[in-house]
Write a protein that holds these residues in place. Structure first.
Motif, PDB file in Angstrom:
ATOM      1  N   UNK A  68       0.843  -1.200   0.000  1.00 19.29           N
ATOM      2  CA  UNK A  68       0.000   0.000   0.000  1.00 19.29           C
ATOM      3  C   UNK A  68       0.878   1.250   0.000  1.00 19.29           C
ATOM      4  N   UNK A  69       1.944   1.248   0.798  1.00 14.90           N
ATOM      5  CA  UNK A  69       2.853   2.381   0.823  1.00 14.90           C
ATOM      6  C   UNK A  69       3.501   2.596  -0.542  1.00 14.90           C
ATOM      7  N   UNK A  70       3.880   1.502  -1.179  1.00 16.63           N
ATOM      8  CA  UNK A  70       4.484   1.609  -2.503  1.00 16.63           C
ATOM      9  C   UNK A  70       3.489   2.190  -3.510  1.00 16.63           C
ATOM     10  N   UNK A  71       2.236   1.711  -3.445  1.00 17.42           N
ATOM     11  CA  UNK A  71       1.216   2.180  -4.381  1.00 17.42           C
ATOM     12  C   UNK A  71       0.903   3.655  -4.171  1.00 17.42           C
ATOM     13  N   UNK A  72       0.979   4.114  -2.945  1.00 16.69           N
ATOM     14  CA  UNK A  72       0.695   5.525  -2.665  1.00 16.69           C
ATOM     15  C   UNK A  72       1.782   6.445  -3.212  1.00 16.69           C
ATOM     16  N   UNK A  73       2.985   5.913  -3.378  1.00 20.69           N
ATOM     17  CA  UNK A  73       4.071   6.726  -3.945  1.00 20.69           C
ATOM     18  C   UNK A  73       4.202   6.525  -5.453  1.00 20.69           C
ATOM     19  N   UNK A  74       3.634   5.432  -5.962  1.00 21.22           N
ATOM     20  CA  UNK A  74       3.676   5.153  -7.399  1.00 21.22           C
ATOM     21  C   UNK A  74       2.399   4.414  -7.781  1.00 21.22           C
ATOM     22  N   UNK A  75       1.389   5.171  -8.210  1.00 19.60           N
ATOM     23  CA  UNK A  75       0.075   4.589  -8.496  1.00 19.60           C
ATOM     24  C   UNK A  75       0.119   3.560  -9.632  1.00 19.60           C
ATOM     25  N   UNK A  76       1.173   3.591 -10.455  1.00 19.70           N
ATOM     26  CA  UNK A  76       1.260   2.664 -11.584  1.00 19.70           C
ATOM     27  C   UNK A  76       1.542   1.226 -11.149  1.00 19.70           C
ATOM     28  N   UNK A  77       1.882   1.049  -9.880  1.00 19.90           N
ATOM     29  CA  UNK A  77       2.078  -0.303  -9.369  1.00 19.90           C
ATOM     30  C   UNK A  77       0.775  -1.090  -9.438  1.00 19.90           C
ATOM     31  N   UNK A  78      -0.351  -0.407  -9.217  1.00 19.33           N
ATOM     32  CA  UNK A  78      -1.658  -1.061  -9.241  1.00 19.33           C
ATOM     33  C   UNK A  78      -2.058  -1.392 -10.672  1.00 19.33           C
ATOM     34  N   UNK A  79      -2.455  -2.642 -10.887  1.00 19.60           N
ATOM     35  CA  UNK A  79      -2.846  -3.118 -12.217  1.00 19.60           C
ATOM     36  C   UNK A  79      -4.345  -3.429 -12.209  1.00 19.60           C
ATOM     37  N   UNK A  80      -5.116  -2.863 -13.146  1.00 14.25           N
ATOM     38  CA  UNK A  80      -6.556  -3.146 -13.154  1.00 14.25           C
ATOM     39  C   UNK A  80      -6.855  -4.545 -13.682  1.00 14.25           C
ATOM     40  N   UNK A  81      -7.877  -5.160 -13.116  1.00  9.92           N
ATOM     41  CA  UNK A  81      -8.348  -6.446 -13.598  1.00  9.92           C
ATOM     42  C   UNK A  81      -9.874  -6.415 -13.669  1.00  9.92           C
ATOM     43  N   UNK A  82     -10.428  -7.289 -14.504  1.00 13.31           N
ATOM     44  CA  UNK A  82     -11.873  -7.442 -14.577  1.00 13.31           C
ATOM     45  C   UNK A  82     -12.232  -8.783 -13.961  1.00 13.31           C
ATOM     46  N   UNK A  83     -13.096  -8.751 -12.955  1.00 15.26           N
ATOM     47  CA  UNK A  83     -13.531  -9.981 -12.300  1.00 15.26           C
ATOM     48  C   UNK A  83     -15.033  -9.914 -12.085  1.00 15.26           C
ATOM     49  N   UNK A  84     -15.740 -10.899 -12.638  1.00 17.90           N
ATOM     50  CA  UNK A  84     -17.199 -10.936 -12.543  1.00 17.90           C
ATOM     51  C   UNK A  84     -17.830  -9.632 -13.022  1.00 17.90           C
ATOM     52  N   UNK A  85     -17.248  -9.086 -14.087  1.00 15.43           N
ATOM     53  CA  UNK A  85     -17.794  -7.877 -14.681  1.00 15.43           C
ATOM     54  C   UNK A  85     -17.471  -6.592 -13.951  1.00 15.43           C
ATOM     55  N   UNK A  86     -16.658  -6.672 -12.902  1.00  9.75           N
ATOM     56  CA  UNK A  86     -16.322  -5.481 -12.129  1.00  9.75           C
ATOM     57  C   UNK A  86     -14.822  -5.205 -12.175  1.00  9.75           C
ATOM     58  N   UNK A  87     -14.462  -3.929 -12.040  1.00 10.03           N
ATOM     59  CA  UNK A  87     -13.062  -3.534 -12.054  1.00 10.03           C
ATOM     60  C   UNK A  87     -12.487  -3.586 -10.642  1.00 10.03           C
TER      61      UNK A  87
END
Length: 253
Positions: free
Chosen positions: A178-197
């Protein structure tokens, strides 16, 4: 049986998938640890894409209903859209259609059938902002659910740890990612699961390993993110590929 195969008969399906992989822009469609190359990622992608298109009513038909078509969501190296084309199955009591070919937009066969009505892509997301991690929102993980409901997804060595020790290790990894993602939002990768992001974050659980062991799936609920499950790298990549080819340095095939 998957909905795609209820819709159409595919003669020599392995060969069909091989042709699609050759026609589409170059991409790794097998996991690196696969002992046999079967284009498993591409198969999952195609089957899930059809399911989404069916739900969105984006399968199109010729006026006489003899041919059908859908947008694969893939492109060629020259950036041409690739379509899956079918013709009515002549064998009674079988699937209504039979696969004919994957055709690029400029193919004369496609133009002759569907030039006046082009199929649309699957719409896996409606809000582009859902694809980006918001560092101003808190992430609230449900550690017990993450561990207890998904213990079989953990590496074997970690499954042998006492429950309390595993929970501590998972919690520490979540806080770090979470700390890493807050300093670099690109760490988070979007996925589609059961029609939801959802967004995926890496979980490093093995000391000294440069590669994540699992992915944490987080879901936005109004002004927070919740997290109650983790995925294997294979599961995560397959879900993420439905939206776009992942460009992350940590989520690889």
């Amino acid at each position: 049986m998957d909905q795609l195969f209820n819709f159409a008969f595919f003669p020599h399906y392995e060969h069909v998938i091989e042709n699609l992989a050759s026609l589409a822009s170059k991409e790794d469609w097998d996991f690196s640890d696969s002992t046999k190359k079967t284009h498993a990622i591409l198969k999952g992608y195609l089957e899930h894409t059809y399911r989404k298109l069916l739900a969105e009513r984006k399968i199109i038909y010729t006026q006489d209903n003899v041919h059908a078509c859908f947008h694969t969501g893939l492109i060629t190296d020259s950036l041409e859209d690739i379509y899956a084309v079918f013709e009515k199955n002549r064998i009674p009591n079988q699937q209504p259609f039979c696969f004919k070919a994957f055709l690029k937009r400029s193919d004369a066969r496609y133009i002759s059938l569907f030039a006046d009505k082009e199929p649309l892509r699957a719409d896996f997301f409606s809000k582009p902002e859902d694809l980006i991690f918001n560092p101003n929102l808190n992430v609230i993980p449900q550690i017990d659910h993450i561990v207890e409901d998904n213990v079989d997804r953990f590496p074997i060595d970690l499954q042998k740890l006492p429950k309390n020790e595993l929970i501590k290790r998972v919690d520490a990894s979540i806080q770090e990612t979470i700390k890493l993602a807050k300093t670099n939002y690109q760490i988070a990768v979007p996925q589609c699961f059961n029609g939801k992001i959802q967004l995926l974050l890496p979980l490093y659980l093995t000391a000294g390993s440069p590669n994540p062991d699992l992915c944490l799936a987080i879901t936005r609920v109004e002004t927070i993110y919740t997290a109650r499950t983790c995925l294997t790298m294979r599961m995560a990549y397959g879900n993420a590929r439905l939206i776009v080819k992942p460009q992350s340095s940590w989520l690889k095939v």
